[in-house]
Design a protein around this motif. Structure first.
Motif, PDB file in Angstrom:
ATOM      1  N   ASP A  35       9.979  -4.960   1.607  1.00  0.00           N
ATOM      2  CA  ASP A  35       9.717  -4.500   2.984  1.00  0.00           C
ATOM      3  C   ASP A  35       9.708  -5.665   3.965  1.00  0.00           C
ATOM      4  OD1 ASP A  35       7.392  -5.760   2.170  1.00  0.00           O
ATOM      5  OD2 ASP A  35       6.052  -4.271   3.047  1.00  0.00           O
ATOM      6  N   LEU A  36      10.240  -6.808   3.517  1.00  0.00           N
ATOM      7  CA  LEU A  36      10.116  -8.026   4.311  1.00  0.00           C
ATOM      8  C   LEU A  36      10.877  -7.947   5.633  1.00  0.00           C
ATOM      9  CD1 LEU A  36       8.942 -10.839   4.460  1.00  0.00           C
ATOM     10  CD2 LEU A  36      10.915 -11.680   3.174  1.00  0.00           C
ATOM     11  N   TYR A  91      19.116  -5.483  -4.402  1.00  0.00           N
ATOM     12  CA  TYR A  91      18.803  -5.601  -2.971  1.00  0.00           C
ATOM     13  C   TYR A  91      17.345  -5.228  -2.700  1.00  0.00           C
ATOM     14  CZ  TYR A  91      19.484  -5.146   2.085  1.00  0.00           C
ATOM     15  OH  TYR A  91      19.395  -5.283   3.451  1.00  0.00           O
ATOM     16  N   GLY A  92      16.889  -4.160  -3.331  1.00  0.00           N
ATOM     17  CA  GLY A  92      15.496  -3.744  -3.138  1.00  0.00           C
ATOM     18  C   GLY A  92      14.511  -4.786  -3.634  1.00  0.00           C
ATOM     19  N   LEU A  93      14.826  -5.418  -4.762  1.00  0.00           N
ATOM     20  CA  LEU A  93      13.951  -6.464  -5.283  1.00  0.00           C
ATOM     21  C   LEU A  93      13.956  -7.701  -4.398  1.00  0.00           C
ATOM     22  CD1 LEU A  93      14.899  -6.194  -9.067  1.00  0.00           C
ATOM     23  CD2 LEU A  93      12.680  -5.609  -8.055  1.00  0.00           C
ATOM     24  N   ILE A  94      15.089  -7.980  -3.772  1.00  0.00           N
ATOM     25  CA  ILE A  94      15.185  -9.149  -2.896  1.00  0.00           C
ATOM     26  C   ILE A  94      14.469  -8.911  -1.580  1.00  0.00           C
ATOM     27  CG2 ILE A  94      16.770 -10.586  -1.550  1.00  0.00           C
ATOM     28  CD1 ILE A  94      18.878 -10.044  -3.766  1.00  0.00           C
ATOM     29  N   VAL A  96       9.325  -8.298   9.511  1.00  0.00           N
ATOM     30  CA  VAL A  96       9.736  -9.323  10.470  1.00  0.00           C
ATOM     31  C   VAL A  96      10.269  -8.678  11.742  1.00  0.00           C
ATOM     32  CG1 VAL A  96      11.345 -11.230  10.877  1.00  0.00           C
ATOM     33  CG2 VAL A  96      10.156 -11.044   8.689  1.00  0.00           C
ATOM     34  N   LEU A  97      11.037  -7.598  11.598  1.00  0.00           N
ATOM     35  CA  LEU A  97      11.530  -6.883  12.777  1.00  0.00           C
ATOM     36  C   LEU A  97      10.382  -6.363  13.639  1.00  0.00           C
ATOM     37  CD1 LEU A  97      14.532  -4.864  11.305  1.00  0.00           C
ATOM     38  CD2 LEU A  97      14.653  -6.599  13.108  1.00  0.00           C
ATOM     39  N   LEU A  98       9.276  -6.028  12.992  1.00  0.00           N
ATOM     40  CA  LEU A  98       8.114  -5.513  13.722  1.00  0.00           C
ATOM     41  C   LEU A  98       7.205  -6.614  14.244  1.00  0.00           C
ATOM     42  CD1 LEU A  98       7.242  -2.426  11.480  1.00  0.00           C
ATOM     43  CD2 LEU A  98       8.258  -2.412  13.766  1.00  0.00           C
ATOM     44  N   GLY A  99       7.576  -7.867  14.009  1.00  0.00           N
ATOM     45  CA  GLY A  99       6.844  -8.952  14.649  1.00  0.00           C
ATOM     46  C   GLY A  99       6.108  -9.918  13.749  1.00  0.00           C
TER      47      GLY A  99
END
Length: 205
Positions: free
Chosen positions: A172-173, A166-169, A177-180
């Motif tokens: 921090d993407l 999960y971390g590799l996938i 995206v949540l931050l804009g």
């Protein structure tokens, strides 16, 4: 005597389900256009061609409506992950399909708006975790454990292996995206998924 028609009686179960789904579609449309603050039961009812009374009967309140949207979104993703796991394929192909599904979900407009809604409510946040991470994670972990039992992976606890994958996938993407930041396109998601799986297999074989 001829049989009576249904006339104006209570809608059939299938009709009720279809109307409820239409209300959820309308709610999602309102949420995407107006954001969490602009979502109202009246706006959803108007868009769905329904009534506020029906919405309250189906969902209880605005919070329940949002929870139902979260649950429906998670069910769609979990179904896609389950299909990938159950379909006979090379592990690399299956893991890549899972990675693409997760990335597409997590950076998509629907996920972003629902996660932002969840940030405003502990109850909605719990729903996101319960129907999302805490359902998807064990499914994928069980698949990784199966691959390990077959000698195709060398891993420790399956849950830890899932956390690594999960971390590799995601990296921090999602938070960006949540931050804009703009979400990546389909081609970038495909490349990122393939890269994540390649790195995971390098670390676990």
């Amino acid at each position: 005597m001829a049989a009576r028609g249904h006339g104006r009686g209570r809608p059939r179960v299938g009709e009720q389900a279809a109307r409820r789904e239409a209300a959820l579609d309308a709610a999602l449309g309102e949420l995407l256009e107006r954001g969490v603050a602009g979502l109202t039961m009246q706006g959803v009812a108007t868009r769905a061609g329904s009534s506020k009374e029906s919405l309250y009967a189906w969902f209880g309140n605005r919070q329940g409506l949002l929870a139902a949207l979260i649950e429906r979104q998670a069910e769609q993703v979990n179904a896609a992950v389950a299909t990938a796991i159950e379909r006979p394929a090379d592990p690399r192909v299956t893991l890549t399909a899972i990675a693409r599904n997760l990335l597409t979900l997590l950076v998509g407009d629907v996920s972003v708006v629902l996660n932002r809604a969840a940030m405003t409510s502990p109850e909605l946040a719990e729903s996101v975790l319960r129907h999302g991470r805490h359902t998807t994670g064990p499914m994928v972990a069980a698949f990784l454990e199966r691959l390990a039992d077959e000698g195709l992976l060398s891993i420790g606890p399956a849950e830890e292996a899932f956390q690594l994958l999960y971390g590799l996938i995601v990296r921090d993407l999602q938070i960006r995206v949540l931050l804009g930041e703009p979400a990546p396109g389909e081609a970038q998601i495909r490349d990122d998924a393939e890269t994540a799986v390649e790195r995971f297999l390098t670390l676990t074989r």
